[in-house]
Write an enzyme that holds these catalytic residues in place. Structure first.
Site, PDB file in Angstrom:
ATOM      1  N   PHE A   1      38.527  43.829  42.393  1.00 45.06           N
ATOM      2  CA  PHE A   1      39.722  44.682  42.363  1.00 45.06           C
ATOM      3  C   PHE A   1      40.705  44.261  41.279  1.00 45.06           C
ATOM      4  CE2 PHE A   1      43.880  43.195  43.852  1.00 45.06           C
ATOM      5  CZ  PHE A   1      43.605  41.888  44.196  1.00 45.06           C
ATOM      6  N   LYS A   2      40.561  43.038  40.758  1.00 50.56           N
ATOM      7  CA  LYS A   2      41.445  42.592  39.680  1.00 50.56           C
ATOM      8  C   LYS A   2      41.415  43.564  38.492  1.00 50.56           C
ATOM      9  CE  LYS A   2      42.476  38.512  41.575  1.00 50.56           C
ATOM     10  NZ  LYS A   2      41.753  38.506  42.850  1.00 50.56           N
ATOM     11  N   ASP A   3      40.301  44.282  38.319  1.00 49.47           N
ATOM     12  CA  ASP A   3      40.209  45.244  37.217  1.00 49.47           C
ATOM     13  C   ASP A   3      41.241  46.361  37.351  1.00 49.47           C
ATOM     14  OD1 ASP A   3      38.004  44.089  35.866  1.00 49.47           O
ATOM     15  OD2 ASP A   3      36.594  45.037  37.262  1.00 49.47           O
TER      16      ASP A   3
ATOM     17  N   LEU B   1      44.121  44.550  35.682  1.00 51.73           N
ATOM     18  CA  LEU B   1      43.892  43.862  34.398  1.00 51.73           C
ATOM     19  C   LEU B   1      43.283  44.757  33.336  1.00 51.73           C
ATOM     20  CD1 LEU B   1      43.066  40.363  35.769  1.00 51.73           C
ATOM     21  CD2 LEU B   1      44.823  40.882  34.068  1.00 51.73           C
TER      22      LEU B   1
ATOM     23  N   THR C   1      40.139  36.850  38.707  1.00 52.21           N
ATOM     24  CA  THR C   1      41.149  37.146  37.691  1.00 52.21           C
ATOM     25  C   THR C   1      40.636  36.752  36.310  1.00 52.21           C
ATOM     26  OG1 THR C   1      43.034  36.914  39.145  1.00 52.21           O
ATOM     27  CG2 THR C   1      43.440  36.490  36.828  1.00 52.21           C
TER      28      THR C   1
END
Ligand SMILES: *Cc1c(COP(=O)(O)O)cnc(C)c1O
Length: 494
Positions: free
Chosen positions: A111-113, A116, A146
Protein backbone atom coordinates in the site's frame (compact mmCIF):
# COMPACT_ATOMS: atom_id res chain seq x y z
CA UNK A 1 -9.29 29.50 2.77
CA UNK A 2 -5.70 28.37 2.74
CA UNK A 3 -4.67 25.47 4.98
CA UNK A 4 -1.20 25.92 6.46
CA UNK A 5 1.01 23.61 8.48
CA UNK A 6 2.44 24.03 11.94
CA UNK A 7 4.73 21.99 14.14
CA UNK A 8 3.36 19.73 16.88
CA UNK A 9 6.17 20.88 19.18
CA UNK A 10 6.38 24.68 19.07
CA UNK A 11 4.55 27.84 18.09
CA UNK A 12 6.75 28.76 15.15
CA UNK A 13 4.98 30.43 12.21
CA UNK A 14 2.79 28.19 10.03
CA UNK A 15 4.13 27.38 6.56
CA UNK A 16 2.50 26.44 3.26
CA UNK A 17 1.77 22.82 2.31
CA UNK A 18 4.46 22.83 -0.36
CA UNK A 19 7.06 24.06 2.16
CA UNK A 20 5.98 21.40 4.66
CA UNK A 21 6.40 18.69 2.02
CA UNK A 22 9.84 20.00 1.18
CA UNK A 23 10.94 20.23 4.83
CA UNK A 24 9.52 16.83 5.83
CA UNK A 25 10.13 17.35 9.53
CA UNK A 26 10.00 20.60 11.50
CA UNK A 27 13.31 22.06 12.78
CA UNK A 28 12.21 21.54 16.38
CA UNK A 29 11.80 17.80 15.75
CA UNK A 30 8.00 18.07 15.60
CA UNK A 31 5.69 16.88 12.83
CA UNK A 32 3.68 19.19 10.60
CA UNK A 33 -0.08 19.22 11.13
CA UNK A 34 -2.72 21.30 9.34
CA UNK A 35 -3.69 24.48 11.20
CA UNK A 36 -7.30 23.74 10.29
CA UNK A 37 -8.87 20.51 9.08
CA UNK A 38 -11.03 21.37 6.07
CA UNK A 39 -14.42 19.76 5.37
CA UNK A 40 -15.11 17.92 2.13
CA UNK A 41 -16.69 20.34 -0.32
CA UNK A 42 -18.42 17.64 -2.37
CA UNK A 43 -21.16 15.34 -1.08
CA UNK A 44 -20.45 11.65 -0.64
CA UNK A 45 -22.97 10.98 -3.43
CA UNK A 46 -20.89 13.19 -5.70
CA UNK A 47 -17.78 11.23 -4.74
CA UNK A 48 -19.63 8.04 -5.66
CA UNK A 49 -19.60 9.22 -9.27
CA UNK A 50 -15.85 9.94 -9.36
CA UNK A 51 -12.94 7.73 -10.38
CA UNK A 52 -9.78 7.48 -8.28
CA UNK A 53 -7.98 10.44 -9.84
CA UNK A 54 -10.94 12.74 -9.58
CA UNK A 55 -11.45 11.73 -5.96
CA UNK A 56 -7.77 12.33 -5.30
CA UNK A 57 -8.03 15.82 -6.72
CA UNK A 58 -11.11 16.83 -4.71
CA UNK A 59 -9.61 15.51 -1.47
CA UNK A 60 -6.00 16.63 -1.86
CA UNK A 61 -6.81 20.14 -3.09
CA UNK A 62 -8.34 20.87 0.33
CA UNK A 63 -5.14 20.07 2.20
CA UNK A 64 -2.53 21.10 -0.36
CA UNK A 65 -4.13 24.45 -0.93
CA UNK A 66 -1.10 26.29 -2.30
CA UNK A 67 -0.86 23.88 -5.27
CA UNK A 68 -2.68 25.11 -8.38
CA UNK A 69 -5.27 22.85 -9.97
CA UNK A 70 -2.92 22.26 -12.89
CA UNK A 71 0.00 21.33 -10.62
CA UNK A 72 -2.06 18.98 -8.50
CA UNK A 73 -3.82 17.27 -11.39
CA UNK A 74 -0.44 16.89 -13.11
CA UNK A 75 0.99 15.10 -10.06
CA UNK A 76 -2.10 12.89 -9.78
CA UNK A 77 -2.06 11.93 -13.46
CA UNK A 78 1.61 10.99 -13.38
CA UNK A 79 1.17 8.92 -10.21
CA UNK A 80 -2.03 6.95 -10.72
CA UNK A 81 -1.56 5.50 -14.18
CA UNK A 82 -0.67 2.13 -15.72
CA UNK A 83 1.98 1.57 -13.03
CA UNK A 84 -1.03 0.16 -11.20
CA UNK A 85 -2.20 -3.20 -12.49
CA UNK A 86 -5.92 -2.35 -12.28
CA UNK A 87 -7.49 0.76 -13.81
CA UNK A 88 -9.48 1.43 -10.60
CA UNK A 89 -6.11 1.85 -8.73
CA UNK A 90 -7.68 0.43 -5.55
CA UNK A 91 -10.63 -1.93 -5.26
CA UNK A 92 -12.94 -3.56 -2.78
CA UNK A 93 -13.35 -7.30 -2.45
CA UNK A 94 -16.46 -8.50 -0.65
CA UNK A 95 -16.41 -11.55 1.61
CA UNK A 96 -19.19 -12.90 3.83
CA UNK A 97 -18.30 -10.63 6.75
CA UNK A 98 -16.14 -7.75 5.49
CA UNK A 99 -14.98 -5.64 2.58
CA UNK A 100 -11.27 -5.78 1.86
CA UNK A 101 -9.78 -2.65 0.35
CA UNK A 102 -6.99 -3.88 -1.95
CA UNK A 103 -4.26 -1.27 -1.80
CA UNK A 104 -1.48 -3.40 -3.29
CA UNK A 105 -1.99 -2.96 -7.01
CA UNK A 106 0.91 -0.54 -7.43
CA UNK A 107 4.44 -1.18 -8.75
CA UNK A 108 5.90 -2.63 -5.51
CA UNK A 109 2.74 -4.49 -4.45
CA UNK A 110 2.30 -2.82 -1.06
CA UNK A 111 0.00 0.00 0.00
CA UNK A 112 3.01 2.31 0.32
CA UNK A 113 2.69 2.80 -3.46
CA UNK A 114 -0.57 4.68 -2.91
CA UNK A 115 1.43 7.59 -1.48
CA UNK A 116 4.94 7.02 -2.78
CA UNK A 117 3.95 7.00 -6.41
CA UNK A 118 2.81 10.60 -6.00
CA UNK A 119 5.28 11.93 -3.42
CA UNK A 120 8.19 12.47 -5.87
CA UNK A 121 5.92 14.58 -8.08
CA UNK A 122 4.62 16.59 -5.13
CA UNK A 123 8.20 17.16 -3.98
CA UNK A 124 9.51 18.27 -7.35
CA UNK A 125 6.52 20.58 -7.75
CA UNK A 126 7.02 21.92 -4.22
CA UNK A 127 10.71 22.54 -4.94
CA UNK A 128 9.88 24.52 -8.09
CA UNK A 129 7.20 26.54 -6.29
CA UNK A 130 9.66 27.48 -3.56
CA UNK A 131 12.53 28.27 -5.95
CA UNK A 132 14.56 25.46 -4.48
CA UNK A 133 17.22 24.47 -6.98
CA UNK A 134 19.36 22.26 -4.77
CA UNK A 135 19.30 18.49 -5.28
CA UNK A 136 16.80 16.89 -2.91
CA UNK A 137 18.27 14.06 -0.88
CA UNK A 138 15.76 11.57 0.42
CA UNK A 139 16.86 9.63 3.47
CA UNK A 140 14.58 6.79 4.44
CA UNK A 141 14.43 4.09 7.08
CA UNK A 142 12.19 1.21 6.14
CA UNK A 143 10.59 -1.75 7.84
CA UNK A 144 10.44 -3.32 4.37
CA UNK A 145 7.80 -1.81 2.13
CA UNK A 146 8.48 1.93 2.22
CA UNK A 147 12.02 1.32 0.96
CA UNK A 148 11.14 -0.24 -2.34
CA UNK A 149 8.13 1.97 -2.93
CA UNK A 150 10.27 5.08 -2.35
CA UNK A 151 13.04 3.71 -4.56
CA UNK A 152 10.54 2.97 -7.31
CA UNK A 153 9.14 6.48 -7.00
CA UNK A 154 12.46 8.34 -6.95
CA UNK A 155 14.78 6.16 -9.12
CA UNK A 156 15.86 8.22 -12.09
CA UNK A 157 13.91 11.35 -11.00
CA UNK A 158 16.02 14.37 -11.92
CA UNK A 159 17.03 16.61 -9.06
CA UNK A 160 16.73 13.87 -6.43
CA UNK A 161 18.94 11.26 -4.75
CA UNK A 162 17.68 8.58 -2.39
CA UNK A 163 19.34 6.43 0.27
CA UNK A 164 17.35 3.67 1.98
CA UNK A 165 18.32 1.89 5.20
CA UNK A 166 16.65 -1.40 6.09
CA UNK A 167 17.11 -3.90 8.94
CA UNK A 168 19.26 -6.61 7.35
CA UNK A 169 17.55 -9.46 9.22
CA UNK A 170 14.16 -7.82 9.66
CA UNK A 171 12.53 -7.94 6.22
CA UNK A 172 11.17 -10.75 4.03
CA UNK A 173 13.38 -12.27 1.32
CA UNK A 174 11.23 -10.79 -1.43
CA UNK A 175 11.28 -7.37 0.22
CA UNK A 176 15.08 -7.46 0.42
CA UNK A 177 15.48 -8.66 -3.16
CA UNK A 178 13.15 -5.96 -4.41
CA UNK A 179 15.29 -3.30 -2.76
CA UNK A 180 18.80 -4.52 -3.53
CA UNK A 181 18.02 -5.03 -7.22
CA UNK A 182 17.04 -1.36 -7.67
CA UNK A 183 18.63 0.23 -10.72
CA UNK A 184 19.22 3.98 -10.81
CA UNK A 185 22.34 6.05 -10.37
CA UNK A 186 20.64 8.27 -7.83
CA UNK A 187 19.83 5.36 -5.48
CA UNK A 188 21.63 3.60 -2.66
CA UNK A 189 20.33 0.74 -0.50
CA UNK A 190 22.05 -0.20 2.74
CA UNK A 191 21.29 -3.00 5.19
CA UNK A 192 21.96 -2.32 8.87
CA UNK A 193 22.71 -4.62 11.79
CA UNK A 194 19.75 -3.62 13.96
CA UNK A 195 16.00 -3.25 13.79
CA UNK A 196 13.68 -0.69 12.21
CA UNK A 197 13.60 1.55 15.28
CA UNK A 198 17.42 1.70 15.25
CA UNK A 199 17.38 2.67 11.57
CA UNK A 200 14.61 5.25 12.08
CA UNK A 201 16.32 6.90 15.08
CA UNK A 202 19.66 7.14 13.26
CA UNK A 203 17.99 8.61 10.18
CA UNK A 204 16.25 11.22 12.35
CA UNK A 205 19.60 12.10 13.94
CA UNK A 206 21.40 12.44 10.61
CA UNK A 207 18.48 14.45 9.35
CA UNK A 208 18.77 17.03 12.12
CA UNK A 209 22.59 17.25 12.19
CA UNK A 210 23.14 20.98 11.66
CA UNK A 211 26.81 20.69 10.67
CA UNK A 212 25.99 18.14 8.01
CA UNK A 213 23.13 20.28 6.70
CA UNK A 214 25.42 23.26 6.35
CA UNK A 215 28.02 21.22 4.50
CA UNK A 216 25.33 19.81 2.23
CA UNK A 217 23.90 23.24 1.47
CA UNK A 218 27.33 24.33 0.30
CA UNK A 219 27.51 21.37 -2.07
CA UNK A 220 24.02 22.03 -3.42
CA UNK A 221 22.04 19.41 -1.47
CA UNK A 222 19.08 19.54 0.88
CA UNK A 223 17.36 16.78 2.83
CA UNK A 224 13.75 15.77 2.59
CA UNK A 225 11.90 12.75 3.88
CA UNK A 226 9.86 10.04 2.23
CA UNK A 227 8.82 8.51 5.55
CA UNK A 228 5.24 8.69 6.65
CA UNK A 229 6.05 11.72 8.77
CA UNK A 230 5.95 13.75 5.53
CA UNK A 231 2.52 15.26 4.94
CA UNK A 232 3.08 14.47 1.27
CA UNK A 233 2.64 10.83 2.31
CA UNK A 234 -0.25 11.39 4.67
CA UNK A 235 -2.51 13.47 2.43
CA UNK A 236 -2.64 11.00 -0.52
CA UNK A 237 -3.58 8.26 1.95
CA UNK A 238 -6.75 10.07 2.98
CA UNK A 239 -8.04 9.65 -0.57
CA UNK A 240 -8.70 5.90 -0.50
CA UNK A 241 -10.82 6.10 2.63
CA UNK A 242 -13.22 8.43 0.88
CA UNK A 243 -12.92 6.49 -2.37
CA UNK A 244 -13.75 3.13 -0.73
CA UNK A 245 -16.74 4.57 1.14
CA UNK A 246 -17.97 6.09 -2.13
CA UNK A 247 -17.65 2.72 -3.90
CA UNK A 248 -19.89 1.08 -1.27
CA UNK A 249 -22.34 3.91 -1.72
CA UNK A 250 -22.27 3.59 -5.51
CA UNK A 251 -22.89 -0.15 -5.21
CA UNK A 252 -25.89 0.45 -2.94
CA UNK A 253 -24.24 -1.41 -0.05
CA UNK A 254 -24.63 1.54 2.31
CA UNK A 255 -26.78 4.67 2.47
CA UNK A 256 -25.30 8.13 2.22
CA UNK A 257 -24.24 9.23 5.69
CA UNK A 258 -24.27 5.70 7.13
CA UNK A 259 -21.21 5.09 9.31
CA UNK A 260 -18.64 2.37 8.56
CA UNK A 261 -15.72 0.88 10.50
CA UNK A 262 -12.18 0.63 9.17
CA UNK A 263 -9.72 -2.00 10.39
CA UNK A 264 -6.12 -1.05 9.74
CA UNK A 265 -2.96 -3.14 10.19
CA UNK A 266 -0.78 -0.60 11.96
CA UNK A 267 2.91 0.09 12.42
CA UNK A 268 4.03 3.70 12.22
CA UNK A 269 0.40 4.87 12.59
CA UNK A 270 0.40 6.67 9.23
CA UNK A 271 -2.31 4.72 7.47
CA UNK A 272 -4.81 4.82 10.32
CA UNK A 273 -4.06 8.50 10.97
CA UNK A 274 -5.14 9.20 7.38
CA UNK A 275 -8.46 7.49 8.22
CA UNK A 276 -8.79 9.75 11.26
CA UNK A 277 -8.28 12.84 9.09
CA UNK A 278 -10.83 11.49 6.59
CA UNK A 279 -13.29 11.31 9.50
CA UNK A 280 -12.51 14.85 10.61
CA UNK A 281 -13.15 15.97 7.01
CA UNK A 282 -16.64 14.50 7.13
CA UNK A 283 -16.44 10.78 6.31
CA UNK A 284 -18.91 8.94 8.59
CA UNK A 285 -16.76 6.58 10.68
CA UNK A 286 -18.02 4.64 13.70
CA UNK A 287 -14.78 2.95 14.84
CA UNK A 288 -11.18 2.83 13.72
CA UNK A 289 -9.81 -0.56 14.61
CA UNK A 290 -6.08 -0.32 15.16
CA UNK A 291 -4.51 -3.76 14.71
CA UNK A 292 -1.01 -4.61 15.92
CA UNK A 293 1.09 -7.76 15.77
CA UNK A 294 3.03 -9.02 18.83
CA UNK A 295 4.81 -5.66 19.00
CA UNK A 296 1.61 -4.46 20.65
CA UNK A 297 2.64 -1.07 22.06
CA UNK A 298 -0.41 0.58 20.51
CA UNK A 299 -2.84 -2.00 21.85
CA UNK A 300 -1.46 -1.45 25.37
CA UNK A 301 -1.60 2.31 24.84
CA UNK A 302 -5.25 2.41 23.83
CA UNK A 303 -6.15 0.13 26.75
CA UNK A 304 -4.15 1.81 29.53
CA UNK A 305 -3.27 5.31 28.32
CA UNK A 306 0.42 4.54 28.83
CA UNK A 307 2.79 4.32 25.89
CA UNK A 308 5.74 2.13 26.83
CA UNK A 309 8.36 1.19 24.28
CA UNK A 310 10.61 -0.49 26.87
CA UNK A 311 10.15 -4.07 25.77
CA UNK A 312 11.71 -6.62 23.47
CA UNK A 313 11.47 -5.88 19.77
CA UNK A 314 9.97 -9.00 18.21
CA UNK A 315 10.43 -10.23 14.65
CA UNK A 316 7.07 -11.41 13.31
CA UNK A 317 5.58 -12.68 10.06
CA UNK A 318 4.24 -9.14 9.48
CA UNK A 319 7.60 -7.30 9.42
CA UNK A 320 6.22 -4.00 8.11
CA UNK A 321 4.47 -3.64 11.46
CA UNK A 322 7.51 -4.52 13.58
CA UNK A 323 7.79 -1.10 15.18
CA UNK A 324 7.86 0.11 18.77
CA UNK A 325 7.90 3.86 18.10
CA UNK A 326 4.83 4.76 16.06
CA UNK A 327 5.85 8.25 14.90
CA UNK A 328 2.50 9.43 13.62
CA UNK A 329 0.76 8.89 16.96
CA UNK A 330 2.33 12.23 17.91
CA UNK A 331 -0.06 13.95 15.50
CA UNK A 332 -3.16 12.25 16.87
CA UNK A 333 -2.21 13.10 20.45
CA UNK A 334 -1.57 16.71 19.46
CA UNK A 335 -5.13 16.95 18.16
CA UNK A 336 -6.56 15.04 21.14
CA UNK A 337 -4.92 17.42 23.60
CA UNK A 338 -6.30 20.76 22.47
CA UNK A 339 -3.39 21.31 20.05
CA UNK A 340 -0.97 22.24 22.81
CA UNK A 341 2.61 22.17 21.45
CA UNK A 342 4.30 22.51 24.86
CA UNK A 343 2.46 19.47 26.20
CA UNK A 344 3.27 17.55 23.03
CA UNK A 345 6.96 18.45 23.20
CA UNK A 346 7.07 17.38 26.86
CA UNK A 347 5.45 14.03 26.02
CA UNK A 348 7.94 13.35 23.25
CA UNK A 349 10.86 14.39 25.45
CA UNK A 350 9.67 11.93 28.07
CA UNK A 351 9.47 9.23 25.43
CA UNK A 352 13.00 9.87 24.29
CA UNK A 353 14.37 10.07 27.86
CA UNK A 354 12.48 7.23 29.53
CA UNK A 355 10.69 5.37 26.75
CA UNK A 356 7.33 5.96 28.47
CA UNK A 357 4.56 8.55 28.73
CA UNK A 358 1.01 8.53 30.06
CA UNK A 359 -1.90 10.62 28.81
CA UNK A 360 -4.68 12.10 30.94
CA UNK A 361 -8.12 10.51 31.36
CA UNK A 362 -9.57 13.40 29.40
CA UNK A 363 -7.28 12.71 26.45
CA UNK A 364 -8.10 9.04 26.65
CA UNK A 365 -11.78 9.91 26.31
CA UNK A 366 -10.95 11.95 23.25
CA UNK A 367 -9.55 8.80 21.64
CA UNK A 368 -12.75 6.77 21.95
CA UNK A 369 -13.01 6.55 18.15
CA UNK A 370 -10.14 4.06 18.31
CA UNK A 371 -10.23 0.41 19.31
CA UNK A 372 -6.90 -1.35 19.77
CA UNK A 373 -6.36 -5.07 19.24
CA UNK A 374 -3.52 -7.41 18.42
CA UNK A 375 -2.79 -10.83 16.94
CA UNK A 376 0.34 -12.94 17.34
CA UNK A 377 1.85 -15.03 14.53
CA UNK A 378 -0.23 -18.10 15.36
CA UNK A 379 -3.52 -16.20 15.25
CA UNK A 380 -2.42 -14.46 12.08
CA UNK A 381 -1.67 -17.76 10.36
CA UNK A 382 -4.97 -19.23 11.57
CA UNK A 383 -6.82 -16.27 10.09
CA UNK A 384 -5.05 -16.58 6.72
CA UNK A 385 -6.07 -20.22 6.65
CA UNK A 386 -9.65 -19.64 7.77
CA UNK A 387 -10.35 -16.91 5.22
CA UNK A 388 -8.68 -18.93 2.47
CA UNK A 389 -10.72 -22.03 3.24
CA UNK A 390 -14.02 -20.24 3.68
CA UNK A 391 -13.76 -17.54 1.02
CA UNK A 392 -11.06 -18.77 -1.36
CA UNK A 393 -9.38 -15.42 -0.74
CA UNK A 394 -5.74 -15.24 0.26
CA UNK A 395 -4.65 -12.56 2.76
CA UNK A 396 -1.10 -11.45 3.44
CA UNK A 397 0.03 -11.59 7.10
CA UNK A 398 -0.43 -7.84 7.72
CA UNK A 399 -3.98 -7.88 6.45
CA UNK A 400 -4.64 -11.07 8.40
CA UNK A 401 -3.61 -9.31 11.61
CA UNK A 402 -6.30 -6.69 10.95
CA UNK A 403 -8.83 -9.30 9.93
CA UNK A 404 -8.21 -11.34 13.06
CA UNK A 405 -8.48 -8.29 15.31
CA UNK A 406 -11.69 -7.27 13.56
CA UNK A 407 -13.21 -10.69 14.11
CA UNK A 408 -12.42 -10.45 17.80
CA UNK A 409 -13.77 -6.91 17.98
CA UNK A 410 -17.04 -8.00 16.46
CA UNK A 411 -17.40 -10.95 18.82
CA UNK A 412 -16.59 -8.81 21.82
CA UNK A 413 -18.87 -5.88 20.95
CA UNK A 414 -21.57 -7.33 18.71
CA UNK A 415 -21.02 -4.30 16.46
CA UNK A 416 -22.42 -5.12 13.02
CA UNK A 417 -21.42 -1.85 11.34
CA UNK A 418 -20.10 -2.59 7.83
CA UNK A 419 -16.32 -2.87 7.93
CA UNK A 420 -13.62 -2.08 5.42
CA UNK A 421 -10.34 -3.86 6.15
CA UNK A 422 -7.22 -2.35 4.58
CA UNK A 423 -5.45 -5.03 2.51
CA UNK A 424 -1.94 -3.64 2.62
CA UNK A 425 0.37 -6.00 0.72
CA UNK A 426 0.19 -8.76 -1.84
CA UNK A 427 0.56 -12.22 -0.27
CA UNK A 428 3.36 -12.83 -2.80
CA UNK A 429 5.52 -10.44 -0.83
CA UNK A 430 5.33 -12.72 2.21
CA UNK A 431 4.98 -16.04 0.47
CA UNK A 432 6.81 -18.19 3.01
CA UNK A 433 4.58 -17.17 5.89
CA UNK A 434 1.49 -17.46 3.72
CA UNK A 435 2.37 -20.93 2.41
CA UNK A 436 3.03 -22.14 5.95
CA UNK A 437 -0.29 -20.73 7.09
CA UNK A 438 -2.23 -22.68 4.48
CA UNK A 439 -0.31 -25.89 5.16
CA UNK A 440 1.81 -25.91 2.00
CA UNK A 441 5.52 -26.75 1.76
CA UNK A 442 7.56 -23.57 2.32
CA UNK A 443 11.19 -24.71 2.11
CA UNK A 444 11.52 -23.77 -1.55
CA UNK A 445 13.39 -20.91 -3.24
CA UNK A 446 11.60 -17.56 -3.47
CA UNK A 447 10.62 -17.97 -7.05
CA UNK A 448 9.53 -21.58 -6.71
CA UNK A 449 7.41 -20.45 -3.80
CA UNK A 450 5.83 -17.77 -5.97
CA UNK A 451 4.90 -20.37 -8.60
CA UNK A 452 3.45 -22.74 -6.03
CA UNK A 453 1.52 -19.96 -4.36
CA UNK A 454 0.09 -18.97 -7.71
CA UNK A 455 -1.02 -22.54 -8.41
CA UNK A 456 -2.63 -22.96 -5.02
CA UNK A 457 -4.40 -19.59 -4.95
CA UNK A 458 -5.22 -19.21 -8.62
CA UNK A 459 -3.72 -15.69 -8.54
CA UNK A 460 -1.14 -14.75 -11.18
CA UNK A 461 2.40 -14.07 -9.96
CA UNK A 462 2.57 -10.24 -9.83
CA UNK A 463 4.89 -8.51 -12.30
CA UNK A 464 6.92 -7.08 -9.41
CA UNK A 465 7.85 -10.63 -8.37
CA UNK A 466 8.31 -11.91 -11.93
CA UNK A 467 10.89 -9.17 -12.47
CA UNK A 468 13.04 -10.59 -9.67
CA UNK A 469 13.72 -13.76 -11.68
CA UNK A 470 16.27 -11.98 -13.81
CA UNK A 471 17.15 -8.94 -11.70
CA UNK A 472 20.78 -8.42 -10.67
CA UNK A 473 21.86 -7.42 -7.18
CA UNK A 474 23.03 -3.79 -7.39
CA UNK A 475 23.49 -3.00 -3.69
CA UNK A 476 25.36 -5.13 -1.14
CA UNK A 477 26.44 -2.75 1.63
CA UNK A 478 25.66 -3.75 5.22
CA UNK A 479 26.77 -1.58 8.14
CA UNK A 480 26.28 -0.85 11.85
CA UNK A 481 24.00 1.91 13.07
CA UNK A 482 27.05 4.06 13.94
CA UNK A 483 28.29 3.83 10.36
CA UNK A 484 25.11 5.19 8.76
CA UNK A 485 26.33 8.79 8.81
CA UNK A 486 29.53 7.71 7.03
CA UNK A 487 27.44 5.94 4.39
CA UNK A 488 25.39 9.07 3.75
CA UNK A 489 28.54 11.18 3.42
CA UNK A 490 30.05 8.65 1.05
CA UNK A 491 26.88 8.57 -1.07
CA UNK A 492 26.93 12.36 -1.39
CA UNK A 493 30.67 12.61 -1.90
CA UNK A 494 31.16 14.74 1.23
C1 LIG B 1 3.75 -0.01 6.24
C2 LIG B 1 2.83 -1.17 6.30
C3 LIG B 1 1.87 -1.27 7.31
C4 LIG B 1 1.77 -0.28 8.43
O1 LIG B 1 1.36 1.00 8.01
P1 LIG B 1 1.63 2.28 8.93
O2 LIG B 1 1.19 3.43 8.12
O3 LIG B 1 3.12 2.29 9.18
O4 LIG B 1 0.88 2.11 10.19
C5 LIG B 1 0.98 -2.34 7.26
N1 LIG B 1 1.07 -3.28 6.30
C6 LIG B 1 1.99 -3.21 5.32
C7 LIG B 1 2.04 -4.28 4.31
C8 LIG B 1 2.89 -2.15 5.27
O5 LIG B 1 3.80 -2.08 4.29
Amino acid sequence: MEVKYRSTRSDSAPITASRAILEGLSDDGGLFVPTRIPSLDRSLAEFAAMDYRETAYHVMKLLLSDFTEEELRGCIDRAYDSKFDIPEIARLHETSDAYYLELFHGPTIAFKDMALSILPHLLITAAAKNHEDRTIVILTATSGDTGKAALAGFAGVKGTRIAVFYPKDGVSTIQERQMVTTVGENTRVIGIHGNFDNAQSAVKEIFSDRALRAEMAEKGYRFSSANSINIGRLVPQIVYYIYSYARLLAAGRIKEGQAVNFAVPTGNFGNILAAYYAGRMGLPIHKLICASNSNKVLYDFFRTGTYDKNRDFLLTTSPSMDILISSNLERLLFHADGEDPAACAARMEELSQTGVYTISEKMKENLSLFYGGWADDAKTAARIRAVFEKEGYLLDPHTAVASSVYEEYRKETGDETPVIIDFTASPFKFEKAVMEAIGQPSDLSDLELADRLSEVSGVKVPAAVEALRTARVMHDIVCDQEEMMGQVRDFLGL
